[in-house]
Design a protein around this motif. Structure first.
Motif, PDB file in Angstrom:
ATOM      1  N   GLU A   1       0.822  -1.206   0.000  1.00  0.00           N
ATOM      2  CA  GLU A   1       0.000   0.000   0.000  1.00  0.00           C
ATOM      3  C   GLU A   1       0.860   1.262   0.000  1.00  0.00           C
ATOM      4  O   GLU A   1       2.049   1.236   0.339  1.00  0.00           O
ATOM      5  CB  GLU A   1      -0.929   0.026   1.222  1.00  0.00           C
ATOM      6  CG  GLU A   1      -0.195   0.028   2.540  1.00  0.00           C
ATOM      7  CD  GLU A   1      -1.112  -0.094   3.740  1.00  0.00           C
ATOM      8  OE1 GLU A   1      -0.705   0.380   4.823  1.00  0.00           O
ATOM      9  OE2 GLU A   1      -2.224  -0.657   3.611  1.00  0.00           O
ATOM     10  N   PHE A   2       0.232   2.360  -0.412  1.00  0.00           N
ATOM     11  CA  PHE A   2       0.813   3.699  -0.300  1.00  0.00           C
ATOM     12  C   PHE A   2       0.084   4.431   0.827  1.00  0.00           C
ATOM     13  O   PHE A   2      -0.974   3.999   1.295  1.00  0.00           O
ATOM     14  CB  PHE A   2       0.640   4.492  -1.600  1.00  0.00           C
ATOM     15  CG  PHE A   2       1.454   3.983  -2.745  1.00  0.00           C
ATOM     16  CD1 PHE A   2       2.803   4.291  -2.845  1.00  0.00           C
ATOM     17  CD2 PHE A   2       0.876   3.221  -3.748  1.00  0.00           C
ATOM     18  CE1 PHE A   2       3.561   3.845  -3.913  1.00  0.00           C
ATOM     19  CE2 PHE A   2       1.623   2.755  -4.815  1.00  0.00           C
ATOM     20  CZ  PHE A   2       2.970   3.072  -4.904  1.00  0.00           C
ATOM     21  N   LEU A   3       0.646   5.550   1.255  1.00  0.00           N
ATOM     22  CA  LEU A   3       0.001   6.396   2.254  1.00  0.00           C
ATOM     23  C   LEU A   3      -0.321   7.744   1.619  1.00  0.00           C
ATOM     24  O   LEU A   3       0.578   8.439   1.133  1.00  0.00           O
ATOM     25  CB  LEU A   3       0.904   6.593   3.479  1.00  0.00           C
ATOM     26  CG  LEU A   3       1.211   5.352   4.314  1.00  0.00           C
ATOM     27  CD1 LEU A   3       2.134   5.708   5.468  1.00  0.00           C
ATOM     28  CD2 LEU A   3      -0.074   4.723   4.839  1.00  0.00           C
TER      29      LEU A   3
ATOM     30  N   GLN B   1     -12.923   9.343   7.420  1.00  0.00           N
ATOM     31  CA  GLN B   1     -13.896   8.717   8.315  1.00  0.00           C
ATOM     32  C   GLN B   1     -13.267   7.584   9.122  1.00  0.00           C
ATOM     33  O   GLN B   1     -13.562   7.411  10.312  1.00  0.00           O
ATOM     34  CB  GLN B   1     -15.091   8.190   7.500  1.00  0.00           C
ATOM     35  CG  GLN B   1     -16.237   7.634   8.323  1.00  0.00           C
ATOM     36  CD  GLN B   1     -16.944   8.697   9.153  1.00  0.00           C
ATOM     37  OE1 GLN B   1     -16.830   9.888   8.880  1.00  0.00           O
ATOM     38  NE2 GLN B   1     -17.665   8.269  10.176  1.00  0.00           N
ATOM     39  N   THR B   2     -12.405   6.786   8.480  1.00  0.00           N
ATOM     40  CA  THR B   2     -11.778   5.648   9.157  1.00  0.00           C
ATOM     41  C   THR B   2     -10.449   6.021   9.800  1.00  0.00           C
ATOM     42  O   THR B   2      -9.791   5.146  10.390  1.00  0.00           O
ATOM     43  CB  THR B   2     -11.548   4.498   8.155  1.00  0.00           C
ATOM     44  OG1 THR B   2     -10.706   4.969   7.085  1.00  0.00           O
ATOM     45  CG2 THR B   2     -12.862   4.001   7.587  1.00  0.00           C
ATOM     46  N   GLN B   3     -10.049   7.293   9.663  1.00  0.00           N
ATOM     47  CA  GLN B   3      -8.770   7.777  10.195  1.00  0.00           C
ATOM     48  C   GLN B   3      -7.597   6.933   9.682  1.00  0.00           C
ATOM     49  O   GLN B   3      -6.677   6.578  10.414  1.00  0.00           O
ATOM     50  CB  GLN B   3      -8.794   7.793  11.722  1.00  0.00           C
ATOM     51  CG  GLN B   3      -9.827   8.757  12.287  1.00  0.00           C
ATOM     52  CD  GLN B   3      -9.792   8.836  13.805  1.00  0.00           C
ATOM     53  OE1 GLN B   3      -9.110   8.069  14.466  1.00  0.00           O
ATOM     54  NE2 GLN B   3     -10.524   9.783  14.354  1.00  0.00           N
ATOM     55  N   SER B   4      -7.676   6.624   8.392  1.00  0.00           N
ATOM     56  CA  SER B   4      -6.626   5.852   7.732  1.00  0.00           C
ATOM     57  C   SER B   4      -6.088   6.636   6.547  1.00  0.00           C
ATOM     58  O   SER B   4      -6.827   7.376   5.894  1.00  0.00           O
ATOM     59  CB  SER B   4      -7.188   4.504   7.257  1.00  0.00           C
ATOM     60  OG  SER B   4      -6.285   3.857   6.383  1.00  0.00           O
ATOM     61  N   LYS B   5      -4.803   6.477   6.272  1.00  0.00           N
ATOM     62  CA  LYS B   5      -4.191   7.143   5.121  1.00  0.00           C
ATOM     63  C   LYS B   5      -3.838   6.154   4.014  1.00  0.00           C
ATOM     64  O   LYS B   5      -3.288   6.538   2.992  1.00  0.00           O
ATOM     65  CB  LYS B   5      -2.923   7.888   5.558  1.00  0.00           C
ATOM     66  CG  LYS B   5      -3.168   8.986   6.577  1.00  0.00           C
ATOM     67  CD  LYS B   5      -1.849   9.612   7.010  1.00  0.00           C
ATOM     68  CE  LYS B   5      -2.078  10.685   8.078  1.00  0.00           C
ATOM     69  NZ  LYS B   5      -0.793  11.268   8.544  1.00  0.00           N
ATOM     70  N   ALA B   6      -4.149   4.888   4.249  1.00  0.00           N
ATOM     71  CA  ALA B   6      -3.669   3.849   3.354  1.00  0.00           C
ATOM     72  C   ALA B   6      -4.528   3.715   2.096  1.00  0.00           C
ATOM     73  O   ALA B   6      -5.745   3.906   2.115  1.00  0.00           O
ATOM     74  CB  ALA B   6      -3.636   2.510   4.091  1.00  0.00           C
ATOM     75  N   ILE B   7      -3.865   3.387   0.997  1.00  0.00           N
ATOM     76  CA  ILE B   7      -4.521   2.964  -0.235  1.00  0.00           C
ATOM     77  C   ILE B   7      -3.662   1.850  -0.812  1.00  0.00           C
ATOM     78  O   ILE B   7      -2.430   1.955  -0.845  1.00  0.00           O
ATOM     79  CB  ILE B   7      -4.676   4.124  -1.244  1.00  0.00           C
ATOM     80  CG1 ILE B   7      -5.422   3.649  -2.496  1.00  0.00           C
ATOM     81  CG2 ILE B   7      -3.349   4.744  -1.616  1.00  0.00           C
ATOM     82  CD1 ILE B   7      -5.818   4.777  -3.442  1.00  0.00           C
ATOM     83  N   THR B   8      -4.267   0.759  -1.210  1.00  0.00           N
ATOM     84  CA  THR B   8      -3.504  -0.380  -1.722  1.00  0.00           C
ATOM     85  C   THR B   8      -2.785   0.007  -3.007  1.00  0.00           C
ATOM     86  O   THR B   8      -3.171   0.956  -3.695  1.00  0.00           O
ATOM     87  CB  THR B   8      -4.418  -1.579  -1.990  1.00  0.00           C
ATOM     88  OG1 THR B   8      -5.362  -1.227  -3.021  1.00  0.00           O
ATOM     89  CG2 THR B   8      -5.176  -1.993  -0.729  1.00  0.00           C
TER      90      THR B   8
END
Length: 317
Positions: free
Chosen positions: A11-13, A86-93
């Motif tokens: 994943e990337f951030l 919303q999910t407090q995530s920075k990740a994207i596959t």
């Protein structure tokens, strides 16, 4: 796809527009409201054009296609950004990043080419009014849209395939709110010379070419309007392309602003903020420009909304 040290990329951030936690709810509400207005506004344009037989003309056929592309263009970036907030995530596959980048390039280029096709439509309507319906026949209109899609798909596929051949180092942070091509290429640790050449060549050819076509069309339109003897005739002729000219100015003005901000400041977050203008604001404003400056669209929207709010009685056979 592997990192420079052989580790598999998962994943990337995406760093987003701002790292300030207290601003995240405000950013979420701001982008959610703009996204909903964009989708609803462009959807109303499509429904109004399709439901009103008076608008079944080349000009409004291209307008409905532009509205569809604007919905898709905004939908490639904003929903994922809202989900991350919303999910407090920075990740994207990795696969999601490549897919997002592919569709972003596709719809950005398609937006550009359809605006050029619309400029050609206005050129024929004003400079060759007696032959307008003969030249802009349904077959040609369909062919122009088909060619627009083919060129956009080829350009997007080429740039995305070039990225697939890159290797990445340990720093997988993208200082943007979506996987933008130049930002992804910049964090690669392999040689990106060919990627940069391809990226700038395709941008110059498929970006500068349509812009040149638009400028040429409007130079001919202005020349034709100037020879109209009456001021009323000049106003009527210009009013038929005023909405399109406003949208073109907004599209290229914001795109130029993003380019200048990224090259002048070398600040990724400034570039990300400026990108909001043409990824969100421009598609959102297009329906307002056409509905406020175009009486045909106004009447069609009023009739459509009137029928939706007060449907007629059902007649039983």
């Amino acid at each position: 796809m592997e990192l420079g040290n052989g580790t598999q990329i998962s994943e990337f951030l995406l760093l987003g527009i701002s790292q300030a936690l207290e601003l995240q709810p405000l950013i979420f509400g701001f982008f959610l409201s703009m996204y909903l207005v964009t989708v609803l506004g462009n959807l109303l344009i499509i429904l109004a054009v399709s439901s009103d037989s008076h608008l079944h003309t080349p000009m409004y056929f291209f307008l409905s296609n532009l509205s569809l592309v604007d919905i898709c263009f905004t939908s490639t970036t904003i929903p994922k950004m809202l989900w991350n907030i919303q999910t407090q995530s920075k990740a994207i596959t990795y696969e999601g990043c490549i897919t997002q980048m592919y569709f972003y390039i596709l719809f950005a280029m398609l937006d550009n080419i359809i605006l050029t096709v619309m400029a050609y439509d206005r050129f024929v309507a004003i400079c060759h009014p007696l032959h307008y319906m003969v030249i802009m026949n349904p077959q040609l209109c369909g062919l122009l849209v088909l060619v627009s899609w083919i060129l956009s798909v080829l350009n997007s596929s080429l740039n995305s395939l070039m990225v697939l051949g890159l290797r990445f180092c340990s720093d997988l942070e993208i200082p943007h709110f979506f996987c933008e091509l130049s930002q992804v290429v910049q964090i690669a640790c392999s040689d990106t010379f060919i990627n940069n050449i391809t990226m700038y060549f395709s941008a110059g050819l498929l970006g500068g070419g349509p812009l040149a076509g638009i400028l040429y069309s409007y130079s001919k339109i202005i020349a034709s309007i100037c020879v109209i003897p009456s001021s009323q005739g000049k106003y009527k002729a210009f009013s038929t392309c005023a909405s399109h000219l406003s949208v073109v100015s907004l599209f290229y003005g914001t795109s130029l602003g993003v380019y200048l901000s990224s090259t002048a400041t070398q600040n990724a977050h400034s570039s990300a903020t400026a990108s909001v203008m043409y990824t969100v604001v421009t598609p959102m404003l297009n329906p307002f420009i056409y509905s406020l400056r175009n009486n045909d669209i106004k009447r069609a929207l009023q009739r459509f909304l009137g029928r939706s709010a007060f449907p007629g009685p059902t007649v039983l056979g």
